[in-house]
Write a protein that holds these residues in place. Structure first.
Motif, PDB file in Angstrom:
ATOM      1  N   TYR A   1       6.114 -13.204   1.502  1.00 44.64           N
ATOM      2  CA  TYR A   1       6.043 -11.964   2.301  1.00 44.64           C
ATOM      3  C   TYR A   1       4.836 -12.066   3.206  1.00 44.64           C
TER       4      TYR A   1
ATOM      5  N   CYS B   1       4.025  -9.128   6.394  1.00 51.10           N
ATOM      6  CA  CYS B   1       3.599  -7.840   6.974  1.00 51.10           C
ATOM      7  C   CYS B   1       3.885  -6.631   6.073  1.00 51.10           C
ATOM      8  N   GLN B   2       4.867  -6.728   5.208  1.00 53.61           N
ATOM      9  CA  GLN B   2       5.340  -5.630   4.348  1.00 53.61           C
ATOM     10  C   GLN B   2       5.733  -4.388   5.149  1.00 53.61           C
TER      11      GLN B   2
ATOM     12  N   GLY C   1       8.527  -4.672   7.537  1.00 56.50           N
ATOM     13  CA  GLY C   1       9.841  -4.903   8.136  1.00 56.50           C
ATOM     14  C   GLY C   1       9.774  -5.508   9.528  1.00 56.50           C
ATOM     15  N   LEU C   2       8.646  -6.175   9.859  1.00 58.85           N
ATOM     16  CA  LEU C   2       8.482  -6.682  11.223  1.00 58.85           C
ATOM     17  C   LEU C   2       8.641  -8.187  11.341  1.00 58.85           C
TER      18      LEU C   2
ATOM     19  N   ALA D   1       9.267 -12.625   6.882  1.00 65.24           N
ATOM     20  CA  ALA D   1       8.749 -13.558   5.869  1.00 65.24           C
ATOM     21  C   ALA D   1       9.416 -13.328   4.512  1.00 65.24           C
ATOM     22  N   CYS D   2       9.879 -12.104   4.259  1.00 68.32           N
ATOM     23  CA  CYS D   2      10.428 -11.754   2.942  1.00 68.32           C
ATOM     24  C   CYS D   2      11.959 -11.809   2.931  1.00 68.32           C
TER      25      CYS D   2
ATOM     26  N   LEU E   1      15.708  -7.792   4.170  1.00 64.54           N
ATOM     27  CA  LEU E   1      14.252  -7.923   4.047  1.00 64.54           C
ATOM     28  C   LEU E   1      13.866  -7.280   2.722  1.00 64.54           C
TER      29      LEU E   1
ATOM     30  N   CYS F   1      11.093  -6.485   1.565  1.00 66.52           N
ATOM     31  CA  CYS F   1      10.030  -5.467   1.647  1.00 66.52           C
ATOM     32  C   CYS F   1      10.585  -4.122   2.103  1.00 66.52           C
TER      33      CYS F   1
HETATM   34  S1  FES Z   1       7.146  -8.978   4.740  1.00 67.79           S
HETATM   35 FE1  FES Z   1       7.391  -8.870   6.905  1.00 67.79          FE
HETATM   36  S2  FES Z   1       9.469  -8.166   7.094  1.00 67.79           S
HETATM   37 FE2  FES Z   1       9.084  -8.079   4.963  1.00 67.79          FE
END
Ligand code: FES
Ligand SMILES: Cc1cc2nc3c(=O)[nH]c(=O)nc-3n(C[C@H](O)[C@H](O)[C@H](O)COP(=O)(O)OP(=O)(O)OC[C@H]3O[C@@H](n4cnc5c(N)ncnc54)[C@H](O)[C@@H]3O)c2cc1C
Length: 360
Positions: A305, A307-308, A310-311, A314-315, A343, A345
């Motif tokens: 992951y 950015c956590q 939704g951008l 990565a997740c 995603l 996150c």
């Molecule tokens: S961690 Fe970036 S979209 Fe989920």
């Protein structure tokens, strides 16, 4: 659990770009160079003084195959934890833990392309565009690149020297336009400087007048900067009949909207979710309102992951069974959504048979 997505890289050099922005140049590993496309980002994993770990995404401003090192540029955010930590504490010789580059905001080049590549950047949003314009100018000799870059004033232009040098080197193939909202000097005698904001009228006038671009029918647009600026540009491009398939954008920060603040549509009971990661299957028990990523991190599972918010993607994982709902899925392409990618996150399980393949 771990995977070779993670690396520890040595800082070769730190360059101060402006009063609040640095570029970190990282040595590539000796035996396996880290591959990436122009526009992708690295995730930096940093510890604060209490040992707490944070992850943040930073777009690579270095260009694949042209720059020997990987480089990311970090602008301080007021009150921000990681951007200030990195600006204040890093020095050459330090080591940084990273997650390897990913991201859908990419420019792929081909020597036969003959097109107009239009880049709109604002503030720190110049970083992925810098990588793109370097590869485009080097690998697409028949294309023209235009960069329209907005900053507060002359001193806040990131990469100014590099950009001016590229303009000098590539002449007609590179249109470089600075738009300053609060300039410190009189710009009236400078051809490529404008005062004000990027408005619809400005965009239409500028696109019409950009030199050497009338014979180029193929156009592609990349936007990275404040949400408001990108919305204005998207609306304007739609008004002048530019197909939205040719317009790509990257958000660094999740815009605060009413929708973001409302109660999410989640299940009201705990759900079981199976996750496949690095070939192993683990079972999670996801509480109402928690995301699948939250539940995995609570169980100390080493999920990817960044950015956590939704951008960044990565997740991203493939939902191979069951139903989930997502708070936001802006970063996924339409094709990825159709294929079943989610995603983690942003995802809440709605059924008890959800299975997510993180290796897909
Ligand atoms: S961690 Fe970036 S979209 Fe989920
Ligand atoms: C794909 C991607 C690529 C990115 N690339 C870059 C890059 O190349 N260079 C770069 O400097 N940053 C980049 N970012 C942003 C970066 O990941 C961090 O979000 C940023 O450095 C702030 O982190 P922080 O820990 O300092 O702030 P935090 O502690 O996370 O945030 C503090 C507060 O400030 C708010 N905030 C954060 N940034 C802003 C802002 N600009 N304006 C207003 N409020 C804000 C947050 O919402 C929060 O409330 C990128 C983000 C993404 C998703």
């Amino acid at each position: 659990m771990s995977s070779n997505r993670y690396q520890t890289l040595k800082i070769k050099e730190i360059v101060k770009e402006t009063s609040d922005t640095i570029t970190i140049h990282l040595k590539q590993p000796l035996f396996r160079k880290i591959p990436y496309y122009a526009g992708q980002f690295l995730t930096l994993i940093v510890k604060d003084t209490n040992g707490k770990k944070y992850r943040r995404a930073y777009s690579l401003c270095s260009a694949p195959h042209l720059d020997s090192m990987l480089a990311v540029t970090i602008k301080r955010v007021e009150g921000g934890i990681v951007s200030n930590l990195l600006n204040d504490t890093l020095k050459a010789g330090d080591k940084l833990e990273i997650m390897e580059p990913i991201g859908n905001f990419v420019l792929r080049t081909h020597p036969d392309n003959k097109r107009h590549i239009v880049l709109f950047g604002g503030g720190s949003g110049i970083t992925p565009l810098m990588s793109m314009l370097k590869v485009a100018l080097s690998y697409e000799q028949n294309s023209v690149v235009s960069l329209i870059y907005t900053c507060r004033n002359e001193e806040s232009i990131i990469f100014k020297n590099q950009l001016d040098k590229l303009k000098e080197k590539h002449g007609d193939r590179f249109n470089l336009i600075y738009v300053l909202t609060q300039p410190k000097t009189d710009l009236s005698n400078q051809d490529n400087y404008f005062e004000g904001r990027i408005s619809k009228e400005f965009i239409k006038n500028t696109l019409e007048k950009l030199p050497n671009t009338n014979n180029l029918e193929d156009k592609i647009f990349y936007l990275c900067g404040p949400e408001g600026m990108m919305e204005t540009i998207q609306e304007t491009l739609s008004e002048i009949n530019i197909s939205k398939d040719t317009v790509h954008k990257e958000n660094f920060f999740a815009p605060v909207t009413e929708e973001n603040n409302t109660e999410k549509n989640t299940s009201d009971s705990r759900k079981t979710v199976k996750v496949v990661l690095n070939g192993e299957e683990v079972e999670l028990n996801v509480a109402p309102k928690k995301t699948i990523l939250d539940a995995a991190l609570d169980d100390e599972i080493d999920m990817p992951y960044s950015c956590q918010s939704g951008l960044c993607t990565a997740c991203r994982g493939l939902c191979t069974s069951g139903k989930v709902t997502m708070d936001s899925n802006e970063a996924l392409s339409e094709a990825e959504i159709i294929e079943g990618y989610i995603l983690t996150c942003q995802a809440h399980p709605l059924t008890d048979d959800v299975k997510i393949d993180m290796d897909a």
